[in-house]
Write a protein that holds these residues in place. Structure first.
Motif, short mmCIF file in Angstrom:
data_model
loop_
_atom_site.label_atom_id
_atom_site.label_comp_id
_atom_site.label_asym_id
_atom_site.label_seq_id
_atom_site.Cartn_x
_atom_site.Cartn_y
_atom_site.Cartn_z
N GLN A 237 -13.08 21.43 79.08
CA GLN A 237 -14.01 21.95 79.91
C GLN A 237 -13.50 22.66 81.20
N PRO A 238 -14.20 23.61 81.70
CA PRO A 238 -13.47 24.09 83.08
C PRO A 238 -13.19 23.31 84.02
N GLU A 239 -14.19 22.25 84.28
CA GLU A 239 -13.90 21.31 85.33
C GLU A 239 -12.60 20.61 85.10
N GLU A 240 -12.43 20.10 83.91
CA GLU A 240 -11.45 19.31 83.31
C GLU A 240 -10.11 19.76 83.48
N PHE A 241 -10.07 21.25 83.02
CA PHE A 241 -8.92 21.99 83.15
C PHE A 241 -8.55 22.15 84.51
N LYS A 242 -9.40 22.48 85.48
CA LYS A 242 -9.03 22.73 86.85
C LYS A 242 -8.55 21.51 87.54
N ALA A 243 -9.00 20.20 87.10
CA ALA A 243 -8.68 18.97 87.51
C ALA A 243 -7.25 18.63 87.08
N LYS A 244 -6.85 19.15 86.06
CA LYS A 244 -5.62 18.64 85.35
C LYS A 244 -4.59 19.89 85.73
N TYR A 245 -4.83 21.16 85.72
CA TYR A 245 -3.96 21.98 86.07
C TYR A 245 -4.04 22.76 87.62
N GLY A 246 -4.91 22.29 88.26
CA GLY A 246 -5.02 22.96 89.75
C GLY A 246 -5.52 24.38 89.68
N VAL A 247 -5.96 24.98 88.62
CA VAL A 247 -6.26 26.55 88.66
C VAL A 247 -7.60 26.58 87.73
N ASN A 248 -8.20 27.63 87.89
CA ASN A 248 -9.63 27.69 87.03
C ASN A 248 -9.05 28.10 85.54
N LYS A 249 -9.78 27.45 84.63
CA LYS A 249 -9.48 27.91 83.28
C LYS A 249 -9.92 29.00 83.02
N PRO A 250 -9.23 30.09 82.20
CA PRO A 250 -9.60 31.49 82.29
C PRO A 250 -10.79 31.50 81.19
N PRO A 251 -11.60 32.64 81.18
CA PRO A 251 -12.60 32.81 80.37
C PRO A 251 -11.80 33.36 79.11
N LEU A 252 -12.89 33.50 78.08
CA LEU A 252 -12.45 33.92 76.96
C LEU A 252 -11.72 35.45 76.93
N ASP A 253 -12.35 36.29 77.72
CA ASP A 253 -12.05 37.75 77.92
C ASP A 253 -11.30 37.94 79.12
N ALA A 254 -10.39 36.96 79.62
CA ALA A 254 -9.59 37.21 80.54
C ALA A 254 -8.67 38.03 80.17
N PRO A 255 -8.26 39.40 81.15
CA PRO A 255 -7.46 40.10 80.95
C PRO A 255 -6.21 39.94 81.27
N GLU A 256 -5.84 38.77 82.21
CA GLU A 256 -4.64 38.74 82.44
C GLU A 256 -3.83 37.27 82.26
N LEU A 257 -3.93 36.79 81.14
CA LEU A 257 -3.57 35.71 80.50
C LEU A 257 -2.15 35.76 79.87
N VAL A 258 -1.02 35.14 80.58
CA VAL A 258 0.29 35.41 79.82
C VAL A 258 0.87 34.11 79.79
N PHE A 259 1.55 33.92 78.69
CA PHE A 259 2.49 32.83 78.52
C PHE A 259 3.89 33.27 78.37
N HIS A 260 4.79 32.00 78.80
CA HIS A 260 6.01 32.23 78.61
C HIS A 260 6.78 31.00 78.46
N CYS A 261 8.09 31.10 77.87
CA CYS A 261 8.95 30.06 77.58
C CYS A 261 10.41 30.40 78.06
N HIS A 262 11.11 29.90 77.56
CA HIS A 262 12.84 29.90 77.91
C HIS A 262 13.41 31.34 77.48
N MET A 263 13.06 31.50 75.98
CA MET A 263 13.64 32.65 75.31
C MET A 263 12.68 33.55 74.55
N GLY A 264 11.30 33.11 74.80
CA GLY A 264 10.32 33.92 73.85
C GLY A 264 9.73 33.56 72.99
#
Length: 119
Positions: A58-85
């Protein structure tokens, strides 16, 4: 539903987003030991094995755990990264499977960022 190919973002595109976007959520899916050695500024650490659960919170739980707002499904700027790809691609696929159709992978990953940032 047909599988979508992982969308990728380049170093230059990510750098531009970091400079101008208030809405970018950059998710670092590496393990804690990797993140402790360095990170891309502004990234949020959600280890790969927790990505699915995080995106289902749930958005409230996400924000409490990660300190940022949970992105909406249509978020245009959601990017993942790791160490090598690879793990970033896996996380992007998981997000897309959950309806985040604009999710992208920074395929150059932390290694490219480190090389280009000269640190």
């Amino acid at each position: 539903m047909a599988s979508t190919a992982t969308k990728e973002i380049s170093y230059e595109e990510l750098k531009a987003l970091l400079a101008k976007s208030q809405n970018l959520l950059l998710v670092d899916v590496r393990n804690k030991e990797e993140v402790d050695k360095g990170r891309i500024p502004g990234s949020v650490h959600i280890p790969l094995d927790l990505v699915e659960a995080a995106l289902e919170m749930q958005p409230e739980e996400f924000k409490a755990k990660y300190g940022v707002n949970k992105p909406p499904l249509d978020a245009p700027e959601l990017v993942f990264h790791c160490h090598m790809g690879r793990r970033g691609g896996v996380a992007t696929d998981k997000a897309q499977e959950r309806g985040y159709l604009n999710a992208r992978n920074y395929a150059g990953a932390y290694l490219e960022w480190l090389a280009k940032e000269g640190k």
